[in-house]
Design an enzyme around this catalytic site. Structure first.
Site, PDB file in Angstrom:
ATOM      1  N   ASP A  88      22.621  31.095  10.589  1.00  7.68           N
ATOM      2  CA  ASP A  88      21.977  31.339   9.291  1.00  7.68           C
ATOM      3  C   ASP A  88      21.292  32.697   9.236  1.00  7.68           C
ATOM      4  O   ASP A  88      20.947  33.277  10.268  1.00  7.68           O
ATOM      5  CB  ASP A  88      20.890  30.280   9.039  1.00  7.68           C
ATOM      6  CG  ASP A  88      21.475  28.928   8.659  1.00  7.68           C
ATOM      7  OD1 ASP A  88      22.686  28.737   8.845  1.00  7.68           O
ATOM      8  OD2 ASP A  88      20.706  28.069   8.182  1.00  7.68           O
ATOM      9  N   ASP A  89      21.075  33.154   8.007  1.00 12.40           N
ATOM     10  CA  ASP A  89      20.188  34.282   7.672  1.00 12.40           C
ATOM     11  C   ASP A  89      20.780  35.671   7.890  1.00 12.40           C
ATOM     12  O   ASP A  89      20.101  36.676   7.691  1.00 12.40           O
ATOM     13  CB  ASP A  89      18.832  34.209   8.405  1.00 12.40           C
ATOM     14  CG  ASP A  89      18.051  32.961   8.052  1.00 12.40           C
ATOM     15  OD1 ASP A  89      18.555  32.167   7.233  1.00 12.40           O
ATOM     16  OD2 ASP A  89      16.961  32.764   8.592  1.00 12.40           O
ATOM     17  N   HIS A 106      23.756  30.996   1.337  1.00 15.33           N
ATOM     18  CA  HIS A 106      22.390  30.694   1.817  1.00 15.33           C
ATOM     19  C   HIS A 106      21.364  31.345   0.880  1.00 15.33           C
ATOM     20  O   HIS A 106      20.326  31.803   1.336  1.00 15.33           O
ATOM     21  CB  HIS A 106      22.248  31.177   3.261  1.00 15.33           C
ATOM     22  CG  HIS A 106      21.104  30.574   4.034  1.00 15.33           C
ATOM     23  ND1 HIS A 106      20.748  29.249   3.955  1.00 15.33           N
ATOM     24  CD2 HIS A 106      20.231  31.123   4.919  1.00 15.33           C
ATOM     25  CE1 HIS A 106      19.712  29.019   4.750  1.00 15.33           C
ATOM     26  NE2 HIS A 106      19.361  30.135   5.340  1.00 15.33           N
ATOM     27  N   HIS A 115      16.612  34.030  -0.011  1.00 18.78           N
ATOM     28  CA  HIS A 115      15.953  33.183   1.001  1.00 18.78           C
ATOM     29  C   HIS A 115      14.430  33.211   0.792  1.00 18.78           C
ATOM     30  O   HIS A 115      13.649  33.439   1.719  1.00 18.78           O
ATOM     31  CB  HIS A 115      16.294  33.695   2.410  1.00 18.78           C
ATOM     32  CG  HIS A 115      16.188  32.664   3.488  1.00 18.78           C
ATOM     33  ND1 HIS A 115      14.993  32.312   4.069  1.00 18.78           N
ATOM     34  CD2 HIS A 115      17.132  31.911   4.099  1.00 18.78           C
ATOM     35  CE1 HIS A 115      15.229  31.389   5.000  1.00 18.78           C
ATOM     36  NE2 HIS A 115      16.508  31.127   5.029  1.00 18.78           N
ATOM     37  N   HIS A 124      20.573  31.121  14.543  1.00 26.11           N
ATOM     38  CA  HIS A 124      20.378  32.271  13.647  1.00 26.11           C
ATOM     39  C   HIS A 124      20.910  33.537  14.308  1.00 26.11           C
ATOM     40  O   HIS A 124      20.536  33.812  15.456  1.00 26.11           O
ATOM     41  CB  HIS A 124      18.891  32.444  13.318  1.00 26.11           C
ATOM     42  CG  HIS A 124      18.323  31.296  12.529  1.00 26.11           C
ATOM     43  ND1 HIS A 124      17.932  30.114  13.116  1.00 26.11           N
ATOM     44  CD2 HIS A 124      18.106  31.155  11.204  1.00 26.11           C
ATOM     45  CE1 HIS A 124      17.497  29.290  12.179  1.00 26.11           C
ATOM     46  NE2 HIS A 124      17.584  29.885  10.997  1.00 26.11           N
TER      47      HIS A 124
HETATM   48 ZN   LIG Z   1      17.706  30.374   6.545  1.00 27.26          ZN
END
Ligand SMILES: [Zn+2]
Length: 245
Positions: free
Chosen positions: A63-64, A113, A117, A208
């Site tokens: 993620d991210d 995502h 965020h 991540h």
């Molecule tokens: Zn995230």
């Protein structure tokens, strides 16, 4: 509504006063907050948290990103011939468009995502949440020339507004059942132990691609998977096979 009924039953049962009401309110609030943060409960949104499978296979999800660290993750995955799923932030894709294109061209799966965020994700209106998802979709299409129906909620937070936004944008919410806590602790050994200790057939692992630390964990994790003869799957294999059921 539920809260109202819940409290009336209690007040009736105990002939209680304000304190019973307060106790109910606190208990109810705790359930709601817990439900918002624990993606495995499916309290507001039915998120996919694992794959039903008889074979030893797990999904690596990152993620991210994309970030400055993502290329080394991609090199490592390539070396091990492993495909992963990347849940990308729209604004990060705009910062690292070539890395995003590389993720796709090397056969990994990507998911939405949100655009930014936002730390206030849990407090956004449905309209604002839809914007967050749709604007990320636009960037994915513009830079990656693909569409995705996969969505991962930032911080794993879901609530009624987010549930509506997911429905209206026709997304499938993807959670996890193995949380590495790689953004919480700096102890690489702890992260590695957390992940490998909780692994089951069909697990979806949350990682991540935002630090050197997670990269080091991935080096060991890929060796672990090889030694224990785990294969890997990407998250779209779950949603695609569900359509065929
Ligand atoms: Zn995230």
């Amino acid at each position: 509504m539920l809260f109202y009924l819940f409290c009336n039953v209690f007040i009736y049962a105990f002939h209680g006063g304000l304190w019973v009401y307060l106790a109910c309110f606190i208990a109810f609030s705790m359930v709601v907050v817990w439900g918002s943060f624990d993606i495995g409960l499916g309290y507001f949104v039915n998120s996919i948290t694992h794959k039903r499978t008889r074979i030893k296979e797990v999904a690596l999800t990152f993620d991210d990103g994309p970030t400055e660290f993502t290329p080394q993750f991609l090199d490592l995955l390539k070396e091990h011939q492993v495909k992963a799923t990347f849940f990308c932030i729209g604004k990060q894709i705009e910062k690292y468009p070539e890395t995003f294109q590389r993720i796709i061209s090397e056969g990994h799966t990507v998911g939405n995502h949100t655009l930014s965020h936002s730390n206030t994700t849990g407090f956004l209106s449905t309209v604002k949440m839809i914007e967050e998802i749709e604007q990320c979709d636009e960037i994915i299409e513009r830079i990656g020339h693909i569409k995705t129906d996969l969505y991962r909620p930032p911080f794993g937070v879901t609530n009624p507004n987010i549930a509506k936004a997911i429905k209206r944008t026709h997304k499938k919410s993807i959670g996890w059942n193995v949380r590495s806590l790689d953004t919480v602790t700096d102890n690489e050994k702890k992260i590695y132990k957390r992940v490998t200790g909780n692994l089951k057939k069909g697990s979806i692992i949350l990682l991540h691609d935002t630090s050197e630390k997670t990269f080091h964990v991935l080096v060991d994790l890929l060796l672990f998977l090889k030694n224990k003869e785990y294969s890997t799957f990407t998250v779209d294999s779950i949603t695609k096979s569900k359509k065929n059921d």
